[in-house]
Structure formats: C-alpha cells, structure tokens
Scaffold this active site. Structure first.
Site, PDB file in Angstrom:
ATOM      1  N   MET A 115       0.767  -1.368  -0.031  1.00  0.00           N
ATOM      2  CA  MET A 115      -0.147   0.000   0.027  1.00  0.00           C
ATOM      3  C   MET A 115       0.781   1.205   0.184  1.00  0.00           C
ATOM      4  SD  MET A 115      -1.458   0.410   4.079  1.00  0.00           S
ATOM      5  CE  MET A 115      -1.219   2.353   4.051  1.00  0.00           C
ATOM      6  N   CYS A 116       0.151   2.256  -0.010  1.00  0.00           N
ATOM      7  CA  CYS A 116       0.959   3.701  -0.018  1.00  0.00           C
ATOM      8  C   CYS A 116       0.321   4.635   1.023  1.00  0.00           C
ATOM      9  CB  CYS A 116       0.614   4.454  -1.473  1.00  0.00           C
ATOM     10  SG  CYS A 116       1.178   2.916  -2.894  1.00  0.00           S
TER      11      CYS A 116
END
Lengths: 270, 270
Positions: free
Chosen positions: A1-2
């Site tokens: 994820m970011c």
C-alpha cells in the site's frame, strides 16, 4: 500500500509539518520506499516534486520539509510499489491539464489489470492508478463541456469513484487547485484545525509544532491522510465508501456510496 | 528576454555544471529574476522543477545544481517576464501529455497577442509561450494519429515553428524525452562534448569542471543554450531560421527555414 496526504486551506499554508511526518514513513518509519511525490497549487499553477528515491533520505524531500511552500491545495503520495516498476513515470501524483486547469491524482490501493477507456488522456507509465486517472478524465471530457459547474462535475466524479471502488481498493485524492476531492475505500482520516489553535506532536518524528504561533484566528486548515499523522489530536475517520469535497479547508459536500468491504491490503503481502 | 538551456546525451548525464552557470543569470549575473524551471526526463518519466523565485537564490535551484539528476534529455528556462505576470502558472517549461508521452516546451521571445487554436490543449496561465505550445500540440493532434513516425511528425513541427517565427521572436526548445527539437529565431548556440574530453570554465561563476573525470570515452553530451555558458570552449552558433533535432547527443536532422530577421529583444526594453 501507499500513504496519502492532502491539504485544503483558506489561506496559503505550508505542508512542512505534515510532510515531515509522512516522509519519515518513506523508508525510515515505514516501508514506503519506492518514491514519493507532491503537488502544491499556487493560484492556477502547480509545483510538483517527484522522486523515485525513498523520501526518508531524499535531499529534495528535505527541501520540501524545510522550505515553506505555501498553498491552499496540496496532494502528496509516498509509494510502496505493487503494480508497475519503481520509476519516475510511475510516481504519483499524476498531473494532467483539463480545460485550462491542472488536475492532480494520487491513489492508494489496487485495481488489478485496470485499463483506461480510450480518449484524449493516455497513461505514460504502467500503474493501474495512472490508468484510472486517465479513465476518469476521459469520462469527464466525454460527459461534459468546459465551464460545467462544480455540482454537475461532482456527480460524475462520485459515480466514477464508486465504480472504481467496486473493482478494488481505491482510496483517492484528486485536486484541480480549487478543491480537493477525497474518496475512502478502506482507510482515510482527516483533521480540521481552526482557532483556538494548539500544539501538535508528530507520531513518526520527534517534532512538535505550536500552530497558534504560525496562524491567524481566521485560518482554517484541513489535512487528509491515510493514517493520523499526530499523536495528540483527534482525527476523524472516514467510513468505507465515504467521499468529501474540500474547499478552503471546509467540507463543501459529502456523501457515502455503497461499495464492497475490501480488506485493506497488507503491506507485507504486496 | 529569457535564457534557454537544453541537453541531449547518449548516456544519463547530470546538468549540474551548465545549470550552475545559467542559474547565476537568474538574478545574480543576469536580469532573469522572474522564475525558472527545468524538466529532466528519466525513461518515460519527467521530473520537473518550477520556481517563480529567482534561481540565483532559490534553495530548490541549489539542489538542482548540486544533486546529480541524470537524464538523457533535459529542458530548462530562466525567465524575465514580458507577457504574463510573474507566477507559477507562467513558469516554463510547460508540460503536457500527448499520446502517452510527456512533452516539454520552453520559449524565448515574444509573439504579441498569440492565441492557441481551439483543441484539446488549453493554456493554464496567460503567456504567449504557453498558447504557442498548446497550439502546436493541437496541430499535431489534428494532423496525425498516435504512432506517427518521427520523420512525419518532424515536418509539422518544423512547419509550425517557422510560422510562429514569422510572427515574432521564437527561439524554441521542445522535447518528448527521446529527442530535443531546437529552433533558432534570433539566438541559439550549441556544443557537443565527446572524447577526448577536456576541462571547461563557466563564464558566469568561478567554476571549472574536468569532463574527462566524469565521463567514459563513449559518452556524447550536447548542450544547447541562448548564449555560450563556458569561456574556453567553442560553441557553434545557429543561424536565424535554423532548426536541429537532437537525439542521444547527436544532431539527427537539421534544416534552415526562411524567416524574417527579427532583432533580438533588448532586455532593457521589455
């Protein structure tokens, strides 16, 4: 994820404090080592920094942390690559001009194999995120003409966001410099700071700021992020499917769309 | 007037040395204090720095001078405003995506009252330069389809450049990341550095570099600028109406168009 970060304010405000916390997660306090980027709007212009190197030890990130770049709308992203190689062309936020305004787009999540519908805008890199951005702008161009009012435009943006969120994890920041549209698929928080301002302490770095010393009583500054950036303030959690349109630091419109309850992607599995 | 700088190289090369000379002209050794910008291509991606403040005392410019950002194609501009207010939206180089590539455009000169023909691309700011860029891309889109070969594309670019140069002073840098197209209306010089490399000294700052220490025998690096940046090398002067298409540090195609002999605008009169 970011990790995502956005700001909406009623007066030009710098992002140094919040960005300092976020940048620490890019390789130091977090696993998001595959680049970072930020777009600061100043009037109609936009100043963009993109760096495929980890934010925690980027000299450009250091300038962004220490040089106050004042903006009323900003969009920021630090990346842990899942789709698309690590490289400048895959670094968010993506920018395109639509009808004489720069639009910026940052996305956290994944829509496996998503391809933009044909149209004016084409991805340069190979992330699903950039495909979604081009798809969204192609939808807007197909549906409306220049000069369309914000309320009408908002309808297609909300509808498209909900459709994307039905295909996968889709947490979104989208700005045209005036407003910041935010959509929560799995994880998003926000805080609005206004008088009386107090102090705040970053979760990820030993940094405290006294907002009262750097604001006027009229200032309204909202910060939207994937997770709370400070440890001693109350952050408001979006629910899945919730969207908010921010302008001048305030929520101008909001709603909740029905979407599947995706579990948030586990960074260790990506 | 403004100052232009571009680089084309067969290997990723930094622009630190040349940019140091140019940046000095932005408020220190020259009058170009109304902002600066640079686009560095890395693969298909582009890293852009825009700053409406003078380059001579910009912290971001300092990073660009000292942090080697390696690129095979770069376009840079420092501005002395004549048309359009000083502001981020009027700071070159301008960037647009066309058919899945980022195009960048920097212009020195003036075409009074020029307006882009209608089309997909619209200016965000109010410079004649951005109008010309949008006009050029709208022409390309109207004339061709994605996948058009470079030779065909070049024809419309040369034709358009010559037409613009008949309306006013039009020195141009245009890149799509692979090649750098350059057009001289009044003033442009170039140098190609290749083995055996020697030392060079900047005209505008007390800085010398020994290129032999930082290159391999196969490297070919060309720099294109408004005026020579070094005092001890031979720079080749373009003639008015001359264009060159650079790729991998070499001239891939060149020609001369018939244009009026405009006198170069005097900075004191703008």
């Amino acid at each position: 994820m970011c990790e995502l970060l956005a700001m909406s304010a009623n007066t030009p405000t710098d992002l140094c404090f919040s960005f300092t916390g976020l940048a620490r997660r890019g390789g130091a306090a977090g696993p998001h080592k595959d680049g970072w980027g930020v777009a600061f709007y100043e009037g109609r212009g936009v100043r963009v920094f993109h760096d495929p190197d980890p934010s925690a030890d980027s000299r450009i990130a250091e300038v962004v942390q220490t040089q106050p770049i004042k903006s009323r709308a900003a969009v920021c992203h630090i990346r842990q690559a899942n789709v698309g190689a690590v490289g400048l062309e895959n670094t968010h936020p993506f920018i395109r001009e639509l009808w004489g305004r720069y639009w910026s787009f940052a996305h956290n999540g994944q829509l496996h194999g998503f391809k933009a519908r044909p149209g004016v805008y084409r991805p340069v890199g190979d992330t699903d995120s950039e495909h979604i951005f081009c798809d969204l702008l192609n939808r807007i161009r197909a549906a409306y003409s220049p000069g369309v009012d914000d309320d009408t435009l908002l309808q297609v943006v909300v509808k498209a966001a909900a459709e994307y969120a039905r295909e996968g994890v889709f947490n979104l920041l989208l700005s045209n410099g005036r407003w910041v549209f935010t959509f929560c698929s799995t994880k998003m928080v926000a805080i609005t700071r206004r008088a009386p301002f107090g102090p705040a302490r970053l979760k990820d770095a030993d940094v405290t700021v006294d907002f009262q010393a750097v604001t006027t009583p009229r200032d309204v500054v909202s910060v939207i992020a994937t997770e709370p950036l400070t440890s001693d303030e109350h952050w408001d959690h979006y629910q899945p499917g919730e969207w908010r349109l921010w302008e001048d630091g305030e929520v101008r419109a909001r709603g909740v769309e029905t979407i599947p309850r995706w579990s948030h992607p586990d960074p260790d599995k990506l």
